[in-house]
Design a protein around this motif. Structure first.
Motif, PDB file in Angstrom:
ATOM      1  N   HIS A 144     -55.162  26.570  29.419  1.00  0.00           N
ATOM      2  CA  HIS A 144     -56.191  27.400  28.803  1.00  0.00           C
ATOM      3  C   HIS A 144     -55.501  28.664  28.321  1.00  0.00           C
ATOM      4  O   HIS A 144     -54.308  28.865  28.600  1.00  0.00           O
ATOM      5  CB  HIS A 144     -57.325  27.710  29.790  1.00  0.00           C
ATOM      6  CG  HIS A 144     -56.843  28.114  31.140  1.00  0.00           C
ATOM      7  ND1 HIS A 144     -56.461  29.402  31.432  1.00  0.00           N
ATOM      8  CD2 HIS A 144     -56.625  27.398  32.268  1.00  0.00           C
ATOM      9  CE1 HIS A 144     -56.053  29.455  32.688  1.00  0.00           C
ATOM     10  NE2 HIS A 144     -56.138  28.250  33.215  1.00  0.00           N
ATOM     11  N   ASP A 146     -61.981  29.669  23.689  1.00  0.00           N
ATOM     12  CA  ASP A 146     -62.507  30.144  24.967  1.00  0.00           C
ATOM     13  C   ASP A 146     -63.689  31.079  24.759  1.00  0.00           C
ATOM     14  O   ASP A 146     -63.553  32.290  24.870  1.00  0.00           O
ATOM     15  CB  ASP A 146     -61.386  30.839  25.745  1.00  0.00           C
ATOM     16  CG  ASP A 146     -61.632  30.809  27.243  1.00  0.00           C
ATOM     17  OD1 ASP A 146     -62.612  30.164  27.664  1.00  0.00           O
ATOM     18  OD2 ASP A 146     -60.869  31.436  27.974  1.00  0.00           O
ATOM     19  N   ASN A 197     -61.883  25.264  26.099  1.00  0.00           N
ATOM     20  CA  ASN A 197     -62.230  25.646  27.468  1.00  0.00           C
ATOM     21  C   ASN A 197     -63.688  26.052  27.581  1.00  0.00           C
ATOM     22  O   ASN A 197     -64.351  25.774  28.571  1.00  0.00           O
ATOM     23  CB  ASN A 197     -61.322  26.795  27.926  1.00  0.00           C
ATOM     24  CG  ASN A 197     -61.352  26.990  29.425  1.00  0.00           C
ATOM     25  OD1 ASN A 197     -61.189  26.044  30.182  1.00  0.00           O
ATOM     26  ND2 ASN A 197     -61.606  28.219  29.853  1.00  0.00           N
ATOM     27  N   PHE A 213     -57.885  25.349  21.879  1.00  0.00           N
ATOM     28  CA  PHE A 213     -57.773  26.206  23.076  1.00  0.00           C
ATOM     29  C   PHE A 213     -58.860  27.288  23.107  1.00  0.00           C
ATOM     30  O   PHE A 213     -58.713  28.323  23.745  1.00  0.00           O
ATOM     31  CB  PHE A 213     -56.396  26.881  23.175  1.00  0.00           C
ATOM     32  CG  PHE A 213     -55.259  25.921  23.022  1.00  0.00           C
ATOM     33  CD1 PHE A 213     -54.959  25.029  24.037  1.00  0.00           C
ATOM     34  CD2 PHE A 213     -54.515  25.882  21.856  1.00  0.00           C
ATOM     35  CE1 PHE A 213     -53.920  24.122  23.895  1.00  0.00           C
ATOM     36  CE2 PHE A 213     -53.480  24.973  21.709  1.00  0.00           C
ATOM     37  CZ  PHE A 213     -53.182  24.103  22.722  1.00  0.00           C
TER      38      PHE A 213
END
Lengths: 253, 507
Positions: free
Chosen positions: B234, A73, A92, A71
């Motif tokens: 996300h 980011d 992401n 996950f």
């Protein structure tokens, strides 16, 4: 972590530290404004880099555990060693650079970001990768891959360079691109038709593909000290989904 | 190819009442009403009617009625009309039969064979109109023991909780709205659910299609779901909800994934799911990172890490043969809440053969899971939520008595919004604007009205539940929870009674 200083590189010794503790430390560091972190003596701690959400750089020495950067980011993770299964799971944004091998399901369901693996990857790498808007995940693998490479792929770019294949040998993976319905796979090194999933078509690369390869293989080469020109001299082929909706005719309405 | 399928319904139009205003034409999304320009009259095509009643309810002149077409086949218990017509459909299309809603077959509904107790003479019942009734429920892992410590001086001492509690979800009423993804249902349905949940202090569940940006404000009453497709997942999404649910299975289609057809992936759905517009959203049958209980644990902790251990983790499975053993593994893998979805559980689209033939009744699964977790001494480590055919507060009370902490309602919630269970969800043409992404249809659900209807339903159930508790002579839901002595069975075999852990009525 009171002694950490803004913007300075911080070193963490991970020996004997459990994943929960290690990630809590990383969270503290990032919250304090640390931009660069080195983690030494990593022995299989999972989930490193999850929940950090800031463009910091983490260098890992040792063997990070499963779900590295899950996950993720926006981080940049550099692994001096091998990564295990689930590296970049549902990523992401961000970048993972592995100076070694990576395990199964590398880049699973990734929606953005980049993963560079110097050597080989395990089974089902790039499975169900997708893309959306300007988000397009890219996975570049220097070596070869196991079966079901790019399975169920719905978007993004997979590049398999086969640099460790001997002259005249081909990739061993079977069922490459099974269920693929989006994205593109570039292969350097031989592969036979029977090794491909039935949803996959093969094409020669065109000018547009060359530009993509030039861009991402250059980045790969600069990470691991290869000569990009030497890599790109060889033939590449392109695997693409033959149908955008492979399962469109399954149902009676 | 000429279809051999006979019409299912007859549209009856009272010529004395019909004003040919054409409202029915506008309301019908299945093309069963039309305007005949020659005669300048509104007429019907019964063969297209799905029996959803939209035209009947909205006809301003009350001129319409829908009846089942009285077409009889020769009597045959084996080759019933449904069986024959399924074969016709497949002979004409060569595909998998799709359907919507839950299993509609006549399998035993155990709720209807369970009865609740009430206090008479030897202990008093309680009047909920005059006395407080506690329905508040906390979902999440509970510690094995709690330690209390004193606070303040000796003459003014009070106690505080020394044990650190794992994160909990607070429910004012033990009813939540089940996972229904944006894409399967419309944005207005999502908004109605979110607002009603917020008003009533319960949770709604995003399903696997992500969370629309305008609904982030209801995050504190939202459970965000992570399924095998990982659509719209996300870190912001994960952190938006009060809890996270990993969807392994669904009662309507245990063991298989889902395909949201490209037609339903509109611009807004595309933004929320984060996939290109018009592409199929394929949820694979398994999660590609879960092949074992250990792998489940890995994803549970990945999500806990991703949210810094601030949210309970729920895992939803379809009720299947070995649910009890699987549930035990799930608890040990770190699931703070386990959700069991029975074979009546509904769906926006599932292969009919799966919906009608796979999975087990929720009542039996609930009883066996609760029993097993108690036997193993780990029942406190998880909350049990059940879903799949919960129809009213009676089912709810019986589920609590069988061991559930709370229930999810999906179909019941949609019926509150107008659904008539016509089983056309998979067509994307829902005339009630519920199970569709067609903008002309979705605006038929007004979130102001929709949330009111849903909140009303929950209020009604909570009042009834308090009546049931008062009648039992208890004033807190905790006294009913898992207390199967409050239940008796009617018309059940010894084996059924044994699995349910209840005694025969009269005992």
């Amino acid at each position: 972590m009171a002694n950490s200083v803004h913007n300075q590189m911080v070193k963490i010794d991970a020996s004997g530290v459990l994943h929960r503790e290690l990630n809590a430390k990383l969270r503290d560091e990032v919250a304090n404004g640390t931009q660069k972190i080195q983690i030494h003596n990593v022995y299989g701690q999972r989930y490193i880099g999850t929940d950090l959400g800031k463009p910091v750089e983490i260098e890992i020495f040792g063997t990070p555990g499963n779900d590295l950067g899950a996950f993720m980011d926006g981080l940049r993770i550099i692994v001096h060693g091998n990564a295990q299964d689930g590296c970049g799971n549902t990523m992401n944004e961000g970048e993972i650079i592995v100076h070694g091998h990576a395990g199964d399901i590398t880049g699973l369901a990734a929606r953005g970001g980049k993963i560079f693996v110097r050597d080989d990857v395990g089974y089902r790498a790039g499975i169900h990768m997708k893309e959306y808007g300007d988000k397009k995940p890219v996975v570049v693998i220097g070596g070869t891959a196991q079966d079901f490479f790019g399975e169920y792929m719905a978007g993004g770019i997979l590049i398999l360079l086969g640099l460790n294949l001997n002259e005249g040998t081909r990739h061993r993976a079977n069922f490459v691109g099974t269920g693929m319905h989006g994205g593109v796979i570039y292969l350097r090194g031989g592969i036979e038709d029977y090794q491909l999933g039935k949803e996959v078509g093969v094409a020669q690369i065109e000018e547009e593909d060359c530009q993509i390869l030039q861009k991402f293989v250059s980045q790969f080469a600069s990470h691991f000290g290869y000569d990009v020109g030497e890599i790109l001299k060889h033939n590449f082929c392109k695997l693409f989904p033959r149908w955008l909706r492979p399962y469109g005719r399954l149902y009676a309405y | 190819m000429k279809t051999y399928l006979p019409p299912k319904f007859i549209v009856e139009r009272d010529p004395n009442r019909c004003t040919h205003c054409q409202v029915c034409i506008n309301q019908c999304s299945f093309d069963a009403q039309y305007h005949d320009s020659k005669s300048n009259e509104v007429k019907s095509r019964g063969e297209n009617c799905v029996g959803c009643h939209r035209c009947v309810i909205f006809c301003p002149a009350n001129a319409l009625n829908i009846r089942r077409a009285p077409l009889d086949y020769r009597e045959n218990y084996n080759w019933r009309p449904e069986v024959i017509e399924d074969i016709i459909k497949q002979a004409e299309t060569g595909g998998i039969l799709l359907t919507g809603m839950g299993n509609d077959k006549s399998h035993r509904i155990y709720w209807d064979h369970l009865v609740l107790n009430a206090s008479q003479v030897t202990n008093p019942s309680i009047d909920p109109l005059r006395e407080p009734m506690e329905l508040v429920t906390y979902l999440g892992r509970k510690p094995d023991r709690v330690e209390l410590g004193p606070v303040g001086t000796r003459c003014n001492a009070s106690l505080y909780l020394k044990t650190e509690l794992p994160p909990q979800v607070k429910l004012e009423i033990p009813v939540m709205f089940a996972a229904m993804s944006y894409g399967a249902v419309s944005i207005n349905v999502h908004e109605s659910l979110a607002r009603a949940a917020t008003e009533m202090g319960v949770m709604w569940n995003t399903g696997e299609g992500g969370l629309h940006r305008k609904l982030y404000q209801y995050g504190n009453n939202t459970i965000v779901q992570v399924a095998s497709g990982r659509f719209g997942v996300h870190s912001k999404y994960l952190n938006a909800g009060r809890a996270i649910e990993i969807k392994i299975g669904q009662g309507a289609k245990p063991g298989i994934g889902g395909h949201l057809p490209g037609e339903k992936v509109s611009a807004e759905v595309s933004t929320t799911r984060m996939i290109p517009q018009g592409t199929d959203a394929i949820s694979p049958a398994p999660h590609h990172d879960i092949y074992s209980i250990e792998d489940l644990s890995q994803l549970i902790y990945a999500l806990k890490e991703a949210t810094n251990y601030t949210k309970p983790l729920s895992v939803k499975i379809a009720a299947v043969h070995n649910s009890a053993a699987i549930a035990s593994g799930m608890v040990r893998a770190g699931a703070d809440i386990i959700v069991l979805d029975g074979f009546r559980g509904s769906t926006g689209a599932a292969p009919k053969v799966i919906r009608d033939n796979v999975g087990i009744p929720i009542e039996l699964a609930l009883a066996s899971v609760d029993t097993r977790l108690r036997q193993e001494g780990i029942r406190n480590q998880t909350s049990i939520v059940v879903s799949g055919g919960i129809r009213n507060s009676g089912d709810l009370a019986k589920a609590i008595a069988l061991g559930a902490d709370a229930v999810y309602i999906g179909t019941a919630a949609l019926i509150a919004l107008g659904c008539t269970a016509c089983q056309q969800c998979h067509t994307g043409k829902c005339a009630w604007g519920i199970c569709t992404t067609n903008l002309a249809l979705t605006k038929r659900v007004n979130p102001d009205i929709g949330s009111r209807r849903l909140a009303n339903l929950l209020r009604g159930w909570s009042l009834e539940l308090k009546d049931i508790l008062g009648g039992l002579g208890v004033n807190a839901l905790e006294s009913l929870r898992g207390n199967r002595l409050h239940l008796r069975g009617v018309g059940l075999t010894d084996t059924e009674l044994e699995i349910l852990g209840v005694r025969m009525a009269g005992h």
